[in-house]
Design a protein around this motif. Structure first.
Motif, PDB file in Angstrom:
ATOM      1  N   LYS A  31       1.976   3.057 -12.880  1.00 55.26           N
ATOM      2  CA  LYS A  31       1.057   2.222 -13.658  1.00 55.26           C
ATOM      3  C   LYS A  31       0.884   0.874 -12.955  1.00 55.26           C
ATOM      4  CE  LYS A  31       0.481   0.080 -18.172  1.00 55.26           C
ATOM      5  NZ  LYS A  31       0.642  -1.347 -17.859  1.00 55.26           N
ATOM      6  N   GLY A  32      -0.357   0.576 -12.624  1.00 54.19           N
ATOM      7  CA  GLY A  32      -0.660  -0.732 -12.018  1.00 54.19           C
ATOM      8  C   GLY A  32       0.082  -0.980 -10.716  1.00 54.19           C
ATOM      9  N   PHE A  33       0.158   0.039  -9.861  1.00 57.58           N
ATOM     10  CA  PHE A  33       0.921  -0.137  -8.621  1.00 57.58           C
ATOM     11  C   PHE A  33       0.213  -1.019  -7.594  1.00 57.58           C
ATOM     12  CE2 PHE A  33       5.026   2.093  -7.672  1.00 57.58           C
ATOM     13  CZ  PHE A  33       5.456   2.057  -8.981  1.00 57.58           C
ATOM     14  N   THR A  34      -1.077  -1.230  -7.766  1.00 57.09           N
ATOM     15  CA  THR A  34      -1.756  -2.159  -6.861  1.00 57.09           C
ATOM     16  C   THR A  34      -1.072  -3.529  -6.990  1.00 57.09           C
ATOM     17  OG1 THR A  34      -3.754  -0.908  -7.325  1.00 57.09           O
ATOM     18  CG2 THR A  34      -4.046  -3.015  -6.217  1.00 57.09           C
ATOM     19  N   LYS A  35      -0.822  -3.930  -8.229  1.00 60.34           N
ATOM     20  CA  LYS A  35      -0.139  -5.210  -8.488  1.00 60.34           C
ATOM     21  C   LYS A  35       1.336  -5.127  -8.119  1.00 60.34           C
ATOM     22  CE  LYS A  35      -2.352  -7.782 -12.205  1.00 60.34           C
ATOM     23  NZ  LYS A  35      -2.435  -7.819 -13.652  1.00 60.34           N
ATOM     24  N   PHE A  36       1.952  -4.003  -8.487  1.00 58.70           N
ATOM     25  CA  PHE A  36       3.383  -3.812  -8.235  1.00 58.70           C
ATOM     26  C   PHE A  36       3.678  -3.947  -6.722  1.00 58.70           C
ATOM     27  CE2 PHE A  36       7.225  -1.312  -7.560  1.00 58.70           C
ATOM     28  CZ  PHE A  36       8.038  -1.675  -8.621  1.00 58.70           C
ATOM     29  N   CYS A  37       2.768  -3.372  -5.888  1.00 58.44           N
ATOM     30  CA  CYS A  37       2.923  -3.455  -4.415  1.00 58.44           C
ATOM     31  C   CYS A  37       2.863  -4.903  -3.964  1.00 58.44           C
ATOM     32  CB  CYS A  37       1.801  -2.707  -3.708  1.00 58.44           C
ATOM     33  SG  CYS A  37       1.783  -0.961  -4.014  1.00 58.44           S
ATOM     34  N   ASP A  38       1.884  -5.632  -4.493  1.00 59.02           N
ATOM     35  CA  ASP A  38       1.706  -7.052  -4.147  1.00 59.02           C
ATOM     36  C   ASP A  38       2.947  -7.851  -4.496  1.00 59.02           C
ATOM     37  OD1 ASP A  38      -0.753  -7.112  -3.121  1.00 59.02           O
ATOM     38  OD2 ASP A  38      -1.746  -8.090  -4.836  1.00 59.02           O
ATOM     39  N   LYS A  44       1.291  -2.892   4.177  1.00 56.34           N
ATOM     40  CA  LYS A  44       0.018  -2.190   4.017  1.00 56.34           C
ATOM     41  C   LYS A  44      -0.429  -1.617   5.352  1.00 56.34           C
ATOM     42  CE  LYS A  44      -0.831  -2.534  -0.325  1.00 56.34           C
ATOM     43  NZ  LYS A  44      -1.085  -1.336  -1.127  1.00 56.34           N
ATOM     44  N   PRO A  45      -1.036  -0.444   5.372  1.00 53.77           N
ATOM     45  CA  PRO A  45      -1.446   0.345   4.222  1.00 53.77           C
ATOM     46  C   PRO A  45      -0.308   1.163   3.581  1.00 53.77           C
ATOM     47  CG  PRO A  45      -2.156   1.441   6.235  1.00 53.77           C
ATOM     48  CD  PRO A  45      -1.527   0.140   6.648  1.00 53.77           C
ATOM     49  N   ASN A  46       0.785   1.413   4.307  1.00 57.05           N
ATOM     50  CA  ASN A  46       1.820   2.267   3.741  1.00 57.05           C
ATOM     51  C   ASN A  46       3.211   1.708   3.979  1.00 57.05           C
ATOM     52  OD1 ASN A  46       0.468   4.764   2.649  1.00 57.05           O
ATOM     53  ND2 ASN A  46      -0.424   4.661   4.701  1.00 57.05           N
ATOM     54  N   ALA A  50       8.930   2.406   0.285  1.00 62.97           N
ATOM     55  CA  ALA A  50       8.447   2.811  -1.042  1.00 62.97           C
ATOM     56  C   ALA A  50       8.226   4.322  -1.096  1.00 62.97           C
ATOM     57  CB  ALA A  50       7.158   2.071  -1.359  1.00 62.97           C
ATOM     58  N   LEU A  51       7.773   4.893   0.014  1.00 60.89           N
ATOM     59  CA  LEU A  51       7.566   6.347   0.040  1.00 60.89           C
ATOM     60  C   LEU A  51       8.898   7.077  -0.064  1.00 60.89           C
ATOM     61  CD1 LEU A  51       4.833   6.576   2.817  1.00 60.89           C
ATOM     62  CD2 LEU A  51       4.516   6.940   0.362  1.00 60.89           C
ATOM     63  N   ARG A  52       9.888   6.549   0.657  1.00 64.99           N
ATOM     64  CA  ARG A  52      11.225   7.186   0.601  1.00 64.99           C
ATOM     65  C   ARG A  52      11.826   7.067  -0.801  1.00 64.99           C
ATOM     66  NH1 ARG A  52      11.985   5.259   5.999  1.00 64.99           N
ATOM     67  NH2 ARG A  52      12.961   3.341   5.257  1.00 64.99           N
ATOM     68  N   GLU A 108       2.512  11.646  -3.091  1.00 64.51           N
ATOM     69  CA  GLU A 108       1.759  10.758  -2.189  1.00 64.51           C
ATOM     70  C   GLU A 108       1.557   9.441  -2.916  1.00 64.51           C
ATOM     71  OE1 GLU A 108      -2.309  10.533  -1.992  1.00 64.51           O
ATOM     72  OE2 GLU A 108      -2.768  12.053  -3.483  1.00 64.51           O
ATOM     73  N   SER A 109       1.495   8.354  -2.148  1.00 62.67           N
ATOM     74  CA  SER A 109       1.238   7.040  -2.720  1.00 62.67           C
ATOM     75  C   SER A 109       2.147   6.813  -3.926  1.00 62.67           C
ATOM     76  CB  SER A 109      -0.250   6.949  -3.082  1.00 62.67           C
ATOM     77  OG  SER A 109      -0.574   5.713  -3.662  1.00 62.67           O
ATOM     78  N   ASP A 110       1.584   6.486  -5.093  1.00 66.93           N
ATOM     79  CA  ASP A 110       2.428   6.223  -6.274  1.00 66.93           C
ATOM     80  C   ASP A 110       2.406   7.410  -7.238  1.00 66.93           C
ATOM     81  OD1 ASP A 110      -0.167   5.991  -7.214  1.00 66.93           O
ATOM     82  OD2 ASP A 110       0.286   4.328  -8.567  1.00 66.93           O
TER      83      ASP A 110
HETATM   84  P1  ATP Z   1      -3.279   2.934 -12.363  1.00 67.25           P
HETATM   85  O1  ATP Z   1      -2.341   2.319 -13.343  1.00 67.25           O
HETATM   86  O2  ATP Z   1      -4.623   3.206 -12.943  1.00 67.25           O
HETATM   87  O3  ATP Z   1      -2.738   4.156 -11.680  1.00 67.25           O
HETATM   88  P2  ATP Z   1      -2.887   1.655  -9.815  1.00 67.25           P
HETATM   89  O4  ATP Z   1      -3.038   0.221  -9.392  1.00 67.25           O
HETATM   90  O5  ATP Z   1      -1.496   2.230  -9.764  1.00 67.25           O
HETATM   91  O6  ATP Z   1      -3.528   1.783 -11.263  1.00 67.25           O
HETATM   92  P3  ATP Z   1      -3.677   3.849  -8.081  1.00 67.25           P
HETATM   93  O7  ATP Z   1      -5.020   4.479  -7.925  1.00 67.25           O
HETATM   94  O8  ATP Z   1      -2.608   4.726  -8.637  1.00 67.25           O
HETATM   95  O9  ATP Z   1      -3.879   2.529  -8.944  1.00 67.25           O
HETATM   96  O10 ATP Z   1      -3.292   3.310  -6.667  1.00 67.25           O
HETATM   97  C1  ATP Z   1      -1.983   3.019  -6.291  1.00 67.25           C
HETATM   98  C2  ATP Z   1      -1.982   1.802  -5.395  1.00 67.25           C
HETATM   99  O11 ATP Z   1      -0.661   1.573  -4.894  1.00 67.25           O
HETATM  100  C3  ATP Z   1      -2.898   1.928  -4.201  1.00 67.25           C
HETATM  101  O12 ATP Z   1      -3.488   0.692  -3.945  1.00 67.25           O
HETATM  102  C4  ATP Z   1      -1.930   2.279  -3.074  1.00 67.25           C
HETATM  103  O13 ATP Z   1      -2.399   1.905  -1.823  1.00 67.25           O
HETATM  104  C5  ATP Z   1      -0.695   1.498  -3.482  1.00 67.25           C
HETATM  105  N1  ATP Z   1       0.529   2.108  -2.937  1.00 67.25           N
HETATM  106  C6  ATP Z   1       1.238   3.128  -3.478  1.00 67.25           C
HETATM  107  N2  ATP Z   1       2.278   3.448  -2.708  1.00 67.25           N
HETATM  108  C7  ATP Z   1       2.244   2.604  -1.649  1.00 67.25           C
HETATM  109  C8  ATP Z   1       3.061   2.446  -0.488  1.00 67.25           C
HETATM  110  N3  ATP Z   1       4.100   3.235  -0.265  1.00 67.25           N
HETATM  111  N4  ATP Z   1       2.745   1.453   0.380  1.00 67.25           N
HETATM  112  C9  ATP Z   1       1.688   0.656   0.167  1.00 67.25           C
HETATM  113  N5  ATP Z   1       0.870   0.767  -0.893  1.00 67.25           N
HETATM  114  C10 ATP Z   1       1.135   1.732  -1.793  1.00 67.25           C
END
Ligand code: ATP
Ligand code: ATP
Ligand code: MG
Ligand code: MG
Ligand code: MG
Ligand code: MG
Ligand code: MG
Length: 304
Positions: A31-38, A44-46, A50-52, A108-110
Motif C-alpha cells: 500500500k502506497g509503496f511509491t511513498k514508502f520507497c521515497d 531507483k529504479p530497483n 527491497a526485492l530480497r 515483482e516490485s511490491d
Molecule cells: P497502491 O497502494 O495503489 O498499490 P503504490 O504506490 O504501492 O500504490 P504500485 O503500483 O503498487 O503503487 O507501485 C509500487 C511502487 O513501488 C512503484 O513505484 C515501484 O517502482 C516501487 N517499488 C517497489 N519495489 C521497489 C524496489 N525494490 N525498488 C525501487 N522501487 C520499488
C-alpha cells in the motif's frame, strides 16, 4: 449458552468458501509503496535489498531455524517468565513455510502472488481467512526481516499489503495469469529503467513521464541504447550466471522471483560430533522465464 440470545448475529456472516477444484491465487500488493520507497531511500529504479526482503517475506530463510533460547528473562513488573526455560520457541517463518499448501509464488516490485493447490482444504477454502492470513503473515515477516536487509535504516512507516483472491479454473488460465504478471514485470521495468535514466540525466520527473508517454518498447530500447549505451534486451543473458542469481540481481529485476519447493540437502551435527545429511523440501527463489513451456516441462509436479 449465556450468549445464545445474541447468536443469531452469526447469520449475518457471509459464506465465502471458494469454489472447489480451482487454483486459488492470493495476490498481495504494497500500500502506497511509491511513498514508502521515497521515505526509506530505495535505490531507483530497483532496490535489490527491497526485492530480497520481499522474497524473504514470501519464503523465509533457507536455514528455516527454530530458535532455541536459554532461560528467558522474567518480566520486570510481575517477575513471571514468558515461557519455560530452555523450551524451543518455534517461530513461523514466512508465507511459504507457514502455508504448506502454497505450490508456488511469483513476486515483482511490491507485489507477490501465492498459488494454493487446487484441492487445498485450508481453512475450509474461506476466502477472507486465506487472504487475511497470507497478508498478515507477509506484512509481519516483512517487518521482522527489515533490519537484516536495511541495516542502519530504521523502519519509519508501517508496511501494509492489500490482498485479493482470484480463482483460476484450469491449468491454462493459471499459466496465463502467471504469464500476465511476468509480462507486466518486463513492461514496468523497461519503463522504469528509461524513466530513472532520464531523471538521473537531469530531466524532471514530469519531463521524463512526458517523454515516455504512449511510447512503444522499440522506442524505449532505442532510447536506452543510443542515449545511455544500455542494451536492455541483452541484459538478462548477460546477467544469467548462477553466481549472480538468487540475490535480487538484474535477472531478478527483469524476470521477477519465482518461488517453488525444491529438495535441499542439509548437513546436521550428531550427538557424537559427526555429521548427518538430510534432504528437505524448501522454498527456493528462481529467476527464470515462466511464460514459455520449458519451465513447466521441467517442473511437471507444479500443475499436477
Ligand atoms: P497502491 O497502494 O495503489 O498499490 P503504490 O504506490 O504501492 O500504490 P504500485 O503500483 O503498487 O503503487 O507501485 C509500487 C511502487 O513501488 C512503484 O513505484 C515501484 O517502482 C516501487 N517499488 C517497489 N519495489 C521497489 C524496489 N525494490 N525498488 C525501487 N522501487 C520499488
Ligand atoms: P484459531 O486459529 O482457530 O483462531 P486459536 O488458538 O487462536 O485458533 P481462539 O478461539 O482464537 O483459538 O482462541 C484464542 C486463544 O488464545 C484462547 O485460548 C485464549 O484464551 C488465548 N488468549 C488470547 N489472548 C490471551 C491473553 N491475553 N491471555 C491469555 N490467553 C489469551
Ligand atoms: Mg495496489
Ligand atoms: Mg502498491
Ligand atoms: Mg504494485
Ligand atoms: Mg479468537
Ligand atoms: Mg484465534
Amino acid at each position: 449458552m449465556a450468549c445464545s440470545k445474541y447468536e443469531y448475529v452469526k447469520q449475518y456472516e457471509a459464506d465465502d468458501r471458494l469454489l472447489p477444484g480451482c487454483w486459488i491465487v492470493v495476490r498481495l500488493d504494497g500500500k502506497g509503496f511509491t511513498k514508502f520507497c521515497d521515505l526509506h531511500g530505495f535505490e531507483k529504479p530497483n532496490d535489490e535489498r527491497a526485492l530480497r526482503l520481499m522474497d524473504e517475506a514470501a519464503k523465509a530463510r533457507a536455514s528455516g531455524r527454530s530458535l532455541r533460547r536459554g532461560a528467558p528473562r522474567p518480566c520486570r513488573c510481575c517477575r513471571r517468565s514468558p515461557h519455560a526455560p530452555g523450551r524451543a520457541l518455534l517461530l513461523p517463518q514466512a508465507v511459504m513455510s507457514e502455508f504448506q499448501d502454497v505450490r508456488l509464488a511469483f513476486g515483482e516490485s511490491d507485489e507477490y502472488s501465492f498459488v494454493f493447490a487446487r484441492n487445498s482444504q485450508l481453512h475450509g477454502r474461506r476466502a477472507s481467512k486465506l487472504v487475511s492470513l497470507v497478508a498478515s503473515c507477509f506484512s509481519a515477516s516483512y517487518v521482522r526481516f527489515w533490519a537484516q536487509h536495511f541495516p542502519g535504516t530504521p523502519l519509519a512507516a508501517t508496511p501494509m499489503f492489500d490482498g485479493r483472491v482470484v480463482l483460476y479454473p484450469s491449468n491454462h488460465t493459471l499459466r496465463d495469469y502467471l504469464s500476465w504478471r511476468q509480462a507486466d514485470t518486463h513492461v514496468n521495468n523497461l519503463y522504469n529503467t528509461c524513466f530513472w535514466a532520464l531523471v538521473k540525466s537531469g530531466k524532471s520527473t514530469g519531463e521524463a513521464h512526458e517523454q515516455l508517454r504512449g511510447t512503444l518498447s522499440d522506442y524505449k530500447n532505442e532510447l536506452l541504447f543510443s542515449q545511455f549505451g544500455l542494451n536492455y534486451n541483452t541484459l538478462p543473458e548477460r546477467f544469467r550466471k548462477p553466481a549472480s542469481c538468487g540475490c535480487g540481481c538484474l535477472v531478478a529485476v527483469l524476470q521477477g522471483s519465482i518461488v517453488i519447493r525444491q529438495r535441499v540437502m542439509h548437513v546436521k551435527q550428531t550427538a557424537d560430533g559427526g555429521t548427518k545429511e538430510k534432504e528437505r523440501l524448501e522454498p527456493c527463489v528462481l529467476h527464470c522465464d515462466i511464460i514459455r513451456d520449458a519451465f513447466w516441462a521441467q517442473h511437471p509436479e507444479l500443475l499436477a
